[in-house]
Design an enzyme around this catalytic site. Structure first.
Site, short mmCIF file in Angstrom:
data_model
loop_
_atom_site.label_atom_id
_atom_site.label_comp_id
_atom_site.label_asym_id
_atom_site.label_seq_id
_atom_site.Cartn_x
_atom_site.Cartn_y
_atom_site.Cartn_z
N SER A 79 0.85 -1.19 0.00
CA SER A 79 0.00 0.00 0.00
C SER A 79 0.88 1.24 0.00
CB SER A 79 -0.89 -0.01 1.24
OG SER A 79 -1.54 1.24 1.43
N TYR A 82 -2.78 -0.86 10.60
CA TYR A 82 -2.63 -1.17 9.18
C TYR A 82 -1.34 -0.57 8.62
CZ TYR A 82 -3.76 -1.38 4.18
OH TYR A 82 -3.73 -1.62 2.83
#
Length: 332
Positions: free
Chosen positions: A138, A151
């Site tokens: 990501s 995350y």
């Protein structure tokens, strides 16, 4: 030629879109996730595409369960050629508002789940000197933002872990490949089932892309391996912007991304929390933001057509070089 892929988190969201994309390109696909309904629905789609599918109901934070799943794949489908680590769960909220056990659970799945999947794949691939692991990364693995500490921390950890393992494979002279494909904000189901302490429905940071954009990039990387791929212009801007000025990125995130990750208009549309247990049902690939999500981006087109793009650049450079040489000859 038979090509066998394993997709973790393949029951929903980006993983589900990846399963569909790989099957459409001729891969046999084993789908590994906790939710039996989504896993079996994804396998049915693989079989509808004319490929072999295998349903694997397992929790990636359980190392032995992942190893057992890998054994089943090789026994029933054949040697694993591709392993895609795409599973994730989420907790949204400020760090001190997040229960420690929830933070730890998200880290176990999002980080150690990737470690377990990579171990299962490499322990089988290295001895054959063949295979490919793709880590679904990501932009937030390079730039942390508020409300997603678990995350962001996991995605950063995946970067360091992957770089370490890649260097070991290079030292061994191994032909096994590991790639990382870094994603932008995607319209997936995750924002409907994260555990949240926020007052309003969680939303991805705009611009938002459909999960198929990421799935096509993963499939393109599977077929033409490359160490690292950035998907979407926003990923490029985020990573490069943070490199240029991390202090400005801190300020910008603080000023815009607390309110920017909440949407009152979607309050009440949550489908349940999947942090510890799967949410029953087949939830597909798309989340609640279809009306805002882009189905294409110029940068991602480049990822999918890199060889064509490189040829265009090569031709352009050739023409430019010829022009320079011609001009030089005339000056003589």
């Amino acid at each position: 030629m038979t090509r066998v892929a394993v997709v973790t988190g393949g029951s929903a969201g980006l993983g589900r879109a990846t399963v569909r994309e790989l099957a459409s390109r001729g891969w046999d696909v084993a789908v590994l996730a906790r939710g039996a309904d989504g896993v079996h629905a994804a396998v049915a789609e693989v079989e509808a595409a004319g490929r072999r599918g295998l349903a694997l109901v397992a929790d990636v934070s359980d190392r032995q369960a992942v190893e057992d799943a890998a054994d089943r794949v090789e026994a029933e489908l054949g040697p694993i050629d591709l392993w895609v680590n795409g599973v994730m769960v989420g907790v949204f909220g400020k760090f001190l508002d997040t229960a420690p056990e929830d933070f730890e659970r998200a880290t176990q799945v999002d980080y150690l789940g990737v470690v377990n999947g990579t171990r299962a794949a490499l322990s089988r691939m290295v001895s054959r000197d063949s295979g490919h692991v793709i880590q679904v990364g990501s932009a937030l693995g390079s730039r942390g933002i508020p409300l997603q500490g678990a995350y962001c921390g996991s995605k950063h950890a995946i970067v360091g872990f992957t770089e370490s393992v890649v260097s070991e494979l290079i030292e061994q002279g191994s032909k096994v490949r590991i790639s990382r494909v870094d994603m932008p904000a995607l319209n997936t189901i995750q924002f409907g089932w994260v555990k949240s302490t926020l007052p309003h429905h969680a939303q991805p940071v705009a611009p938002i892309y459909q999960p198929e954009v990421g799935a096509r990039a993963i499939a393109a990387t599977a077929e033409h391996p490359r160490r690292r791929t950035w998907v979407g212009e926003s990923t490029v801007y985020t990573i490069l912007g943070n490199r240029i000025s991390g202090r400005f990125a801190d300020w910008y995130a603080a000023k815009t991304l607390v309110g920017g990750q909440q949407i009152p208009e979607k309050d009440g549309e949550e489908i349940g929390v999947n942090l510890y247990e799967p949410v029953p049902g087949d939830h597909g690939a798309h989340g609640a933001f279809d009306e805002q999500a882009h189905e294409w981006s110029p940068q991602t087109w480049w990822v999918e057509h890199r060889r064509l793009g490189n040829g265009i650049i090569g031709a352009a450079l050739g023409v430019a070089g010829l022009a320079v040489a011609t001009a030089a000859g005339r000056r003589r």
